[in-house]
Design an enzyme around this catalytic site. Structure first.
Site, short mmCIF file in Angstrom:
data_model
loop_
_atom_site.label_atom_id
_atom_site.label_comp_id
_atom_site.label_asym_id
_atom_site.label_seq_id
_atom_site.Cartn_x
_atom_site.Cartn_y
_atom_site.Cartn_z
N ASN A 140 0.81 -1.22 0.00
CA ASN A 140 0.00 0.00 0.00
C ASN A 140 0.84 1.27 0.00
OD1 ASN A 140 -2.23 -1.57 -0.16
ND2 ASN A 140 -2.80 -1.39 2.00
N CYS A 183 -10.86 -6.29 -3.15
CA CYS A 183 -11.34 -7.24 -2.15
C CYS A 183 -12.77 -6.93 -1.73
CB CYS A 183 -10.44 -7.20 -0.92
SG CYS A 183 -8.89 -8.01 -1.19
N1 EPU Z 1 -14.82 5.77 2.12
C1 EPU Z 1 -15.91 6.52 1.75
N2 EPU Z 1 -15.86 7.16 0.55
C2 EPU Z 1 -14.79 7.08 -0.27
C3 EPU Z 1 -13.68 6.33 0.13
C4 EPU Z 1 -13.72 5.67 1.34
O1 EPU Z 1 -16.89 6.58 2.46
O2 EPU Z 1 -14.83 7.72 -1.33
C5 EPU Z 1 -14.85 5.06 3.41
C6 EPU Z 1 -14.72 3.55 3.25
O3 EPU Z 1 -15.96 2.93 2.96
C7 EPU Z 1 -14.16 3.13 4.57
C8 EPU Z 1 -13.29 4.33 4.97
O4 EPU Z 1 -13.71 5.42 4.16
O5 EPU Z 1 -15.19 3.00 5.52
C9 EPU Z 1 -11.82 4.12 4.79
O6 EPU Z 1 -11.54 3.59 3.50
P1 EPU Z 1 -10.22 4.03 2.71
O7 EPU Z 1 -10.64 4.88 1.56
O8 EPU Z 1 -9.24 4.58 3.67
O9 EPU Z 1 -9.70 2.65 2.16
P2 EPU Z 1 -8.86 2.54 0.84
O10 EPU Z 1 -8.06 3.76 0.64
O11 EPU Z 1 -9.72 2.05 -0.27
C10 EPU Z 1 -6.66 1.55 1.87
C11 EPU Z 1 -5.87 0.31 1.68
C12 EPU Z 1 -6.65 -0.86 2.27
C13 EPU Z 1 -6.87 -0.59 3.75
C14 EPU Z 1 -7.60 0.74 3.93
C15 EPU Z 1 -7.80 1.17 5.36
C16 EPU Z 1 -4.61 0.68 -0.37
C17 EPU Z 1 -4.41 0.35 -1.78
N3 EPU Z 1 -5.63 0.09 0.25
O12 EPU Z 1 -7.89 1.32 1.20
O13 EPU Z 1 -5.87 -2.02 2.11
O14 EPU Z 1 -7.65 -1.62 4.31
O15 EPU Z 1 -6.86 1.79 3.26
O16 EPU Z 1 -6.59 1.27 6.01
O17 EPU Z 1 -3.84 1.45 0.21
C18 EPU Z 1 -5.49 -4.33 1.96
O18 EPU Z 1 -4.29 -4.05 1.79
O19 EPU Z 1 -5.89 -5.51 2.16
C19 EPU Z 1 -6.46 -3.25 1.90
C20 EPU Z 1 -7.76 -3.46 1.72
#
Ligand code: EPU
Length: 434
Positions: free
Chosen positions: A27, A121
Site C-alpha cells: 500500500n 477485495c
Molecule cells: N470511504 C468513503 N468514501 C470514499 C472512500 C472511502 O466513504 O470515497 C470510506 C470507506 O468505505 C471506509 C473508509 O472510508 O469505511 C476508509 O476507507 P479508505 O478509503 O481509507 O480505504 P482505501 O483507501 O480504499 C486503503 C488500503 C486498504 C486498507 C484501507 C484502510 C490501499 C491500496 N488500500 O484502502 O488495504 O484496508 O486503506 O486502512 O492502500 C489491503 O491491503 O488488504 C487493503 C484493503
C-alpha cells in the site's frame, strides 16, 4: 490448474524459529507507481515486492502508454514519454481497487479521466464519493455514464481549492494530494488520513519538485508546480507494516524465538502495544522486532484484548483478522470492533468451523472466547488479509489444511510459503487439476 496451499499444522506447539524479512509495502508501492504520471522523466522505484497487485498496476500503466521495465532486483523504472492515455482499463481496474489512485494524477495531467467503479477485495461497500467530491471541488465536471465515470477539468486544468474529507480515506487523501501537484494554485485538504505511507510519498514527491506540506498531519497543503522531475532520484518502498504485523502475530502464536527484520516498529505501535499488554515478550530494535523465549509462555497465559480498528496510528483494519486468530488462542473473552469496513468479519464463520468460539453480533462487532483448539480444514481465501488469517489458523491447527484461492494471498504477500518454510512452517504450494 488451480493453486492451493497445503499446510500441516503444529497442533498449537510453539515450534517456529529463525529470521523472517519484511518486503516493501503493497500500500505504498502501488501509489508510488501511480505517482509516475506526475513526472516528465523516468522514475525508478526500488524495493518493489513481487506481488500480484504490483503486476496488475504495471499492466495498467502499460495500457496507458507507460514504459515500465524491470531494471534490477526488485527495481522498476517507469516513464511516460508522451501524455498518458486518459482511460483506466476496466478489466484490470475491476481486480485492483488501488487503480483508483491513478485518477488524481491522470485528471490533473490530462484534464480528463475515464474509469469504471474499481473492484478489489470484497470487504465492504468501498464507495468513491470522496474522490468524486474532491475532484468537483477542484473544478472538475463529473458524469457517470453507462457504468463509467467521465471526469473533465474545467478548461483542461484543475484549480486548487479547499476540500474537507468527511471520512479519512487513505487512497482518497493520496489521490487528491497528487492531483494538487498539477493543479493551478493551492489545494488544502482537511481531515486527511495519517497513514505513514502518505508522508513517505509526499517526501519523495517534494524531493522531485512538489510543494506538499503537512502530510502525516490532519491537513495537507499542496501548491501546484507542474510536472515533476526525478532527475536520477529514486523512490525506495518502505517496509510493509501489515506484513510485519502479520509476522509478529504469527510469532506470538507459535514461535519459540523469531527475528522480524526490515520493519519499522514505530509504524505498528498499536499492535505492539496490544501484544505487549497481552503478555508477549519482545525486543524492539530500530528496524527489527525479536520475540524471545516465547515457548516458555503457554498461549493460554496471554490475556484477552479489546480491539477497535481505527485510522492510523490506531489499530489497522488490515491486521484485524490475523489478530482475531491470536485472540482465539488466549485466555478469556476479547471484543472486536471493526470500524472501517462492514465486510471484514465475514471470515469468522470459517474460523468457527475450525473450532474458534466467535460470536459475530453485527457486521462490525464480535466477541472471541479462548483458548480453543483448531482442527485443519479445507477453505477458500476470501481476501488478502482474511486469507493470511486462514494461513495462521492452519499453521496452529491439528492436522492438515488446504487453502484455495491463494491468488488472494499472492496479491499482498510475496512467495509467502517459501518465507514461512524457512522458519519451520510445513507448507507447500500445489496444483489442483480442474
Ligand atoms: N470511504 C468513503 N468514501 C470514499 C472512500 C472511502 O466513504 O470515497 C470510506 C470507506 O468505505 C471506509 C473508509 O472510508 O469505511 C476508509 O476507507 P479508505 O478509503 O481509507 O480505504 P482505501 O483507501 O480504499 C486503503 C488500503 C486498504 C486498507 C484501507 C484502510 C490501499 C491500496 N488500500 O484502502 O488495504 O484496508 O486503506 O486502512 O492502500 C489491503 O491491503 O488488504 C487493503 C484493503
Amino acid at each position: 490448474m488451480r493453486e492451493i496451499f497445503r499446510i500441516k499444522g503444529s497442533g498449537g506447539k510453539k515450534s517456529l524459529s529463525g529470521v523472517i524479512e519484511v518486503n516493501g509495502a503493497k500500500n505504498a508501492v502501488l501509489q508510488a507507481f501511480a505517482s509516475t504520471i506526475l513526472f516528465k522523466d523516468k522514475v525508478v522505484i526500488k524495493n518493489v515486492p513481487e506481488i500480484e497487485d504490483v503486476k496488475r498496476m504495471v499492466d495498467l500503466l502499460r495500457t496507458m502508454g507507460g514504459e515500465v521495465e524491470k531494471v534490477g532486483n526488485r527495481t522498476y523504472s517507469v516513464c511516460f514519454k508522451k501524455k498518458p492515455g486518459s482511460e483506466i482499463s476496466e478489466d484490470i481496474s475491476k481486480k485492483l481497487r488501488a487503480s483508483i489512485v491513478l485518477t488524481g494524477p491522470l485528471l490533473a495531467r490530462n484534464g480528463e479521466v475515464f474509469f469504471p467503479h474499481p473492484g478489489g477485495c470484497v470487504i465492504g461497500a468501498r464507495p468513491i464519493d470522496l474522490f468524486v467530491d474532491g475532484f468537483s471541488k477542484l473544478g472538475a465536471k463529473v458524469n457517470f455514464n453507462k457504468g463509467k465515470y467521465e471526469i473533465f477539468a474545467d478548461n483542461g486544468k484543475l484549480r486548487g481549492s479547499e476540500i474537507f474529507m468527511k471520512n479519512q480515506s487513505v487512497t482518497g487523501t493520496q489521490t487528491l494530494m497528487m492531483a494538487g501537484v498539477l493543479a493551478k494554485g493551492k489545494t488544502v485538504i482537511k481531515n486527511v488520513a495519517l497513514e505513514p505511507e502518505t508522508k513517505h510519498l509526499a517526501d519523495f514527491l517534494n524531493s522531485c519538485g512538489a510543494k506538499i506540506k503537512g502530510a502525516g498531519t490532519s491537513t495537507i497543503e499542496v501548491v501546484g508546480t507542474g510536472l515533476l522531475s526525478a532527475n536520477g532520484k529514486f523512490y525506495n518502498t518502505p517496509p510493509d507494516r501489515i506484513e510485519a504485523g502479520s509476522f509478529l502475530i504469527l510469532g506470538a502464536l507459535c514461535a519459540k524465538n523469531l527475528l522480524i527484520k526490515n520493519c519499522d516498529p514505530t509504524w505498528i505501535e498499536s499492535l505492539i502495544n496490544e501484544l505487549s499488554a497481552s503478555g508477549l515478550k519482545m525486543k524492539i530494535g530500530k528496524s527489527s522486532i525479536k520475540i524471545i523465549d516465547n515457548d516458555r509462555i503457554p498461549n493460554k497465559i496471554f490475556k484477552s484484548a479489546n480491539i477497535k480498528t481505527h485510522e492510523y496510528p490506531g489499530f489497522p483494519t488490515d491486521l484485524q483478522a490475523p489478530m482475531v486468530v491470536f485472540l482465539t488462542q488466549v485466555s478469556g473473552e476479547s471484543f472486536i470492533f471493526e470500524t472501517i469496513f462492514e465486510g471484514r468479519l465475514n471470515y469468522a464463520e470459517e474460523l468457527k468451523r475450525m473450532g474458534a468460539d466467535i460470536r459475530v453480533w453485527d457486521p462490525h462487532r464480535a466477541t472471541v472466547k479462548g483458548p480453543t483448539c483448531f482442527r485443519g480444514r479445507e477453505m477458500e481465501s476470501p481476501d488478502i488479509r482474511a486469507g493470511l488469517a486462514f494461513l495462521l489458523a492452519a499453521i496452529i491447527a491439528e492436522g492438515e489444511s488446504i487453502i484455495h484461492n491463494v491468488y488472494y494471498i499472492d496479491r499482498g504477500y510475496e512467495k509467502i510459503e517459501e518465507r514461512l518454510r524457512d522458519i519451520g512452517v510445513d507448507i507447500k504450494r500445489d496444483n489442483l487439476k480442474d
